[in-house]
Design a protein around this motif. Structure first.
Motif, PDB file in Angstrom:
ATOM      1  N   GLY A 231      23.167  35.543  18.956  1.00  0.00           N
ATOM      2  CA  GLY A 231      22.684  36.828  18.463  1.00  0.00           C
ATOM      3  C   GLY A 231      22.366  36.791  16.980  1.00  0.00           C
ATOM      4  N   LEU A 232      23.223  36.126  16.202  1.00  0.00           N
ATOM      5  CA  LEU A 232      22.952  35.998  14.773  1.00  0.00           C
ATOM      6  C   LEU A 232      21.676  35.203  14.521  1.00  0.00           C
ATOM      7  N   SER A 233      21.489  34.150  15.293  1.00  0.00           N
ATOM      8  CA  SER A 233      20.287  33.327  15.137  1.00  0.00           C
ATOM      9  C   SER A 233      19.036  34.130  15.486  1.00  0.00           C
ATOM     10  N   ALA A 234      19.077  34.865  16.577  1.00  0.00           N
ATOM     11  CA  ALA A 234      17.927  35.670  16.981  1.00  0.00           C
ATOM     12  C   ALA A 234      17.660  36.786  15.969  1.00  0.00           C
ATOM     13  N   GLY A 235      18.702  37.437  15.503  1.00  0.00           N
ATOM     14  CA  GLY A 235      18.534  38.504  14.512  1.00  0.00           C
ATOM     15  C   GLY A 235      17.976  37.976  13.204  1.00  0.00           C
ATOM     16  N   LEU A 236      18.440  36.837  12.771  1.00  0.00           N
ATOM     17  CA  LEU A 236      17.928  36.239  11.543  1.00  0.00           C
ATOM     18  C   LEU A 236      16.469  35.823  11.705  1.00  0.00           C
ATOM     19  N   ALA A 237      16.118  35.284  12.860  1.00  0.00           N
ATOM     20  CA  ALA A 237      14.732  34.900  13.110  1.00  0.00           C
ATOM     21  C   ALA A 237      13.823  36.123  13.093  1.00  0.00           C
ATOM     22  N   LEU A 238      14.269  37.222  13.702  1.00  0.00           N
ATOM     23  CA  LEU A 238      13.461  38.445  13.693  1.00  0.00           C
ATOM     24  C   LEU A 238      13.330  39.020  12.279  1.00  0.00           C
ATOM     25  N   ALA A 239      14.426  39.005  11.527  1.00  0.00           N
ATOM     26  CA  ALA A 239      14.386  39.534  10.166  1.00  0.00           C
ATOM     27  C   ALA A 239      13.451  38.709   9.278  1.00  0.00           C
ATOM     28  N   LEU A 240      13.518  37.394   9.402  1.00  0.00           N
ATOM     29  CA  LEU A 240      12.643  36.548   8.598  1.00  0.00           C
ATOM     30  C   LEU A 240      11.178  36.702   9.011  1.00  0.00           C
ATOM     31  N   THR A 241      10.939  36.847  10.306  1.00  0.00           N
ATOM     32  CA  THR A 241       9.572  37.073  10.780  1.00  0.00           C
ATOM     33  C   THR A 241       9.035  38.390  10.247  1.00  0.00           C
ATOM     34  N   TYR A 242       9.847  39.420  10.255  1.00  0.00           N
ATOM     35  CA  TYR A 242       9.442  40.724   9.717  1.00  0.00           C
ATOM     36  C   TYR A 242       9.121  40.621   8.228  1.00  0.00           C
ATOM     37  N   MET A 243       9.944  39.897   7.501  1.00  0.00           N
ATOM     38  CA  MET A 243       9.703  39.743   6.068  1.00  0.00           C
ATOM     39  C   MET A 243       8.386  39.022   5.803  1.00  0.00           C
ATOM     40  N   VAL A 244       8.086  37.982   6.575  1.00  0.00           N
ATOM     41  CA  VAL A 244       6.840  37.242   6.390  1.00  0.00           C
ATOM     42  C   VAL A 244       5.637  38.110   6.726  1.00  0.00           C
ATOM     43  N   VAL A 245       5.727  38.838   7.844  1.00  0.00           N
ATOM     44  CA  VAL A 245       4.604  39.687   8.253  1.00  0.00           C
ATOM     45  C   VAL A 245       4.347  40.779   7.225  1.00  0.00           C
ATOM     46  N   THR A 246       5.387  41.434   6.742  1.00  0.00           N
ATOM     47  CA  THR A 246       5.175  42.492   5.753  1.00  0.00           C
ATOM     48  C   THR A 246       4.666  41.919   4.439  1.00  0.00           C
ATOM     49  N   PHE A 247       5.062  40.705   4.101  1.00  0.00           N
ATOM     50  CA  PHE A 247       4.556  40.076   2.885  1.00  0.00           C
ATOM     51  C   PHE A 247       3.075  39.752   3.025  1.00  0.00           C
ATOM     52  N   LEU A 248       2.677  39.249   4.175  1.00  0.00           N
ATOM     53  CA  LEU A 248       1.273  38.891   4.378  1.00  0.00           C
ATOM     54  C   LEU A 248       0.373  40.120   4.456  1.00  0.00           C
ATOM     55  N   ILE A 249       0.880  41.204   5.026  1.00  0.00           N
ATOM     56  CA  ILE A 249       0.097  42.436   5.117  1.00  0.00           C
ATOM     57  C   ILE A 249      -0.015  43.081   3.735  1.00  0.00           C
ATOM     58  N   GLY A 250       1.024  42.955   2.941  1.00  0.00           N
ATOM     59  CA  GLY A 250       1.044  43.574   1.616  1.00  0.00           C
ATOM     60  C   GLY A 250       0.097  42.925   0.626  1.00  0.00           C
ATOM     61  N   ILE A 251      -0.362  41.730   0.929  1.00  0.00           N
ATOM     62  CA  ILE A 251      -1.253  41.031  -0.022  1.00  0.00           C
ATOM     63  C   ILE A 251      -2.640  41.568   0.024  1.00  0.00           C
TER      64      ILE A 251
END
Length: 63
Positions: free
Chosen positions: A43-63
């Protein structure tokens, strides 16, 4: 702080995986605590993967 979390995560993963491998080798069922810790790690691994994916997507959209 991140180093401590990474070290703790790595130690937990190492202990859980080695205990599961040993139990499988001797054909013994896993104790409930080992199963719960394994599900926690999953669960920690899946949650961390989702959180990091969200951070990357929001960073790419924000550019």
């Amino acid at each position: 702080m991140v180093e401590f979390a990474a070290l703790t995560y790595g130690l937990l993963a190492s202990i859980i995986l080695s205990a599961a491998q040993r139990n499988r080798r001797v054909a013994r069922p896993h104790p409930p605590l080992l199963l719960y810790a394994g599900y926690l790690l999953c669960g920690l691994s899946a949650g961390l993967a989702l959180a990091l994916t969200y951070m990357v997507v929001t960073f790419l959209i924000g550019i």
